[in-house]
Scaffold this active site. Structure first.
Site, PDB file in Angstrom:
ATOM      1  N   ARG A  10       0.836  -1.201   0.000  1.00 42.81           N
ATOM      2  CA  ARG A  10       0.000   0.000   0.000  1.00 42.81           C
ATOM      3  C   ARG A  10       0.870   1.250   0.000  1.00 42.81           C
ATOM      4  O   ARG A  10       1.005   1.935  -0.995  1.00 42.81           O
ATOM      5  CB  ARG A  10      -0.956  -0.021   1.209  1.00 42.81           C
ATOM      6  CG  ARG A  10      -2.161   0.926   1.048  1.00 42.81           C
ATOM      7  CD  ARG A  10      -1.875   2.360   1.417  1.00 42.81           C
ATOM      8  NE  ARG A  10      -1.482   2.535   2.803  1.00 42.81           N
ATOM      9  CZ  ARG A  10      -1.085   3.698   3.305  1.00 42.81           C
ATOM     10  NH1 ARG A  10      -0.999   4.783   2.533  1.00 42.81           N
ATOM     11  NH2 ARG A  10      -0.715   3.795   4.574  1.00 42.81           N
ATOM     12  N   GLU A 140      -4.013  10.699  10.729  1.00 46.15           N
ATOM     13  CA  GLU A 140      -3.138  11.319   9.726  1.00 46.15           C
ATOM     14  C   GLU A 140      -2.600  12.663  10.211  1.00 46.15           C
ATOM     15  O   GLU A 140      -3.313  13.474  10.769  1.00 46.15           O
ATOM     16  CB  GLU A 140      -3.905  11.517   8.408  1.00 46.15           C
ATOM     17  CG  GLU A 140      -3.019  12.007   7.277  1.00 46.15           C
ATOM     18  CD  GLU A 140      -3.786  12.235   5.993  1.00 46.15           C
ATOM     19  OE1 GLU A 140      -3.141  12.261   4.927  1.00 46.15           O
ATOM     20  OE2 GLU A 140      -5.018  12.395   6.047  1.00 46.15           O
TER      21      GLU A 140
END
Length: 503
Positions: A10, A140
């Site tokens: 990923r 994030e």
């Protein structure tokens, strides 16, 4: 035991110019989970493409049948169930939900309040529970968030800590942390939320990803995110090989990783990704278990004075001793012993002086060259070769495939054949292997073909062709040096032919 989550498929695929095919992803997934023993793999981002959907579905089908489906994870988004349904349809069971870990991101990118964002997360987690999907949460830009908007991070964590979330993942999204700040920031999270599972996800913008990951583990995170060969966006992620060595040796932490398979898996990923591993990359680089200085080889002879805990055999490799102007008798002796050749001290001195002389001229000297150097120095005839390539010729015609004619001597008998190919060396190989086929003699598999040209761009520069072969389960390299690339490859091939006679 600390959890290892590999995100090569990923985050690693976000490396510029890297894109794995479906079969390559399947192969890497199998290698990571079965051969290497990582605990979890992150294989894709949800809703990227139809092709990605089909690839993830194949991985999920294999993982389910092999008992690894709970170890396969997918990055997903807060999109009112679209990512969750995509994941469920692939057959996977875990979402790594992307949320905002800094006030700046939530207000400027999402243009929402923290309260609104938290409500959206709760709704997504509730839907995941209904669909039977396990939720991990990425915060994030957490590294900037905990430094510049600490209260926001705590507000979000306080709102999520009682939700059915298995792991909270702390990414240094922009690679801005250092070991000191990692220590401070991770401790704040762990001390405040002692019952929660935290992962740490490092980026390597300041070349600190491995060090930061080490400190995060030392502080007490329960999982870390790594990639093979440090693949990843911008400067990449923390390299699995380096981190595992640090964990095992420096921190004495246990992991599930099978060290002996690291190099093999690393080479497969190198091949599939097209990203060549630096020769001095720790653990997996070509040069890292090669001693150049003669004093080091001498120390190795005297109770391994220049060894550390990074024994190459741990990682499926062997120690080598380079030859050049820094070589001493001990260094050269190591290479000669590996060839099964015995020399007295006087002859060893002569050979050493010759190697140093060649090294001063910047000649590339390899173990394969030593028998010839020894023969030259000692004024003996070169060891009788069973296989000799007597001559070869190429025919190049515009619009037609190249053709090669090869004459070779095998055990005193001459044989000749002509064959076309996709290039000069390919045509040469086909003609040569046709002769071997007619004689029922085995041939090796060509694993890699590399050409090295000295800097400067001169047309008369020497070219070194290095060919990697596999034969009877053994992998080895031969080298040829010449002003012509193809002729250098032919010399390397002739060396190979004589080597496999004794394998």
């Amino acid at each position: 035991m600390i959890e290892i989550m590999d995100t090569t498929l990923r985050d690693g695929e976000q490396t510029s110019s890297v894109s794995f095919s479906a079969q390559e992803k399947m192969s890497i997934a199998h290698l990571l989970l079965v051969d290497l023993g990582v605990n979890r793999i992150e294989v894709a981002s949800a809703r990227v493409s139809n092709g990605e959907f089909e690839t993830v579905k194949k991985i999920a089908n294999w993982a389910k049948s092999a008992g690894y489906i709970d170890n396969v994870e997918i990055l997903g988004f807060i999109d009112k169930g679209a990512s969750l349904n995509w994941i469920k349809d692939t057959g996977c069971k875990t979402i790594n939900l992307l949320t905002k870990g800094s006030y700046k991101h939530v207000t400027e990118q999402l243009r929402k309040t923290p309260e609104q964002h938290l409500d959206d997360i709760r709704a997504e987690v509730e839907l995941a529970q209904k669909l039977g999907i396990t939720v991990n949460v990425y915060l994030e830009d957490w590294s900037n968030g905990i430094v510049k908007s600490e209260d926001y991070v705590y507000y979000m964590m306080d709102g999520m800590k009682d939700l059915p979330i298995k792991r909270f993942m702390l990414p240094d999204t922009l690679g801005v942390l250092n070991p000191h700040s990692v220590w401070r920031c991770c401790r704040r999270m762990i001390n405040r939320y002692r019952d929660l599972h935290f992962d740490f996800h490092a980026h390597n913008d300041y070349d600190l990803a491995v060090a930061n990951t080490m400190v995060a583990a030392e502080v007490g995170v329960r999982g870390v995110h790594l990639t093979m060969n440090g693949l990843g966006e911008r400067a990449g992620n923390a390299s699995l090989a380096s981190v595992i060595a640090v964990f095992h040796d420096q921190l004495k932490l246990k992991t599930s990783i099978k060290e002996e398979n690291i190099n093999r898996v690393s080479r497969v990923v190198e091949s599939y990704s097209g990203q060549v591993i630096s020769a001095n990359q720790p653990i997996v680089g070509d040069n890292v278990f090669t001693q150049c200085a003669g004093i080091h080889a001498d120390g190795d002879n005297k109770n391994n004075l220049y060894y550390n805990d990074l024994f190459p055999e741990r990682f499926g490799r062997v120690r080598e001793y380079a030859l050049g102007k820094l070589s001493g008798k001990s260094n050269i002796r190591k290479n000669i012993e590996a060839l099964g050749i015995e020399l007295d001290e006087d002859d060893m001195t002569k050979v050493t002086n010759r190697v140093i002389e060649l090294g001063d001229k910047k000649e590339i000297i390899t173990q394969d060259d030593l028998p010839y150097i020894i023969s030259d120095v000692l004024k003996n005839n070169e060891k009788e070769r069973k296989i000799k390539i007597l001559s070869f010729a190429f025919l190049l015609t515009k619009g037609l495939r190249p053709t090669a004619t090869v004459k070779v001597e095998i055990d005193g008998q001459e044989h000749e054949w002509t064959a076309p190919g996709d290039g000069q060396y390919h045509a040469f190989s086909k003609a040569l292997y046709k002769i071997y086929s007619r004689l029922n003699k085995p041939t090796p598999t060509l694993v890699n073909y590399a050409v090295y040209i000295p800097p400067g761009g001169r047309t008369d520069a020497l070219v070194q062709t290095v060919i990697t072969w596999e034969f009877n389960g053994k992998t080895f390299k031969t080298r040829g040096l010449d002003a012509d690339q193809t002729e250098a490859a032919v010399k390397a091939t002739e060396k190979m032919l004589n080597m496999i006679e004794d394998l």
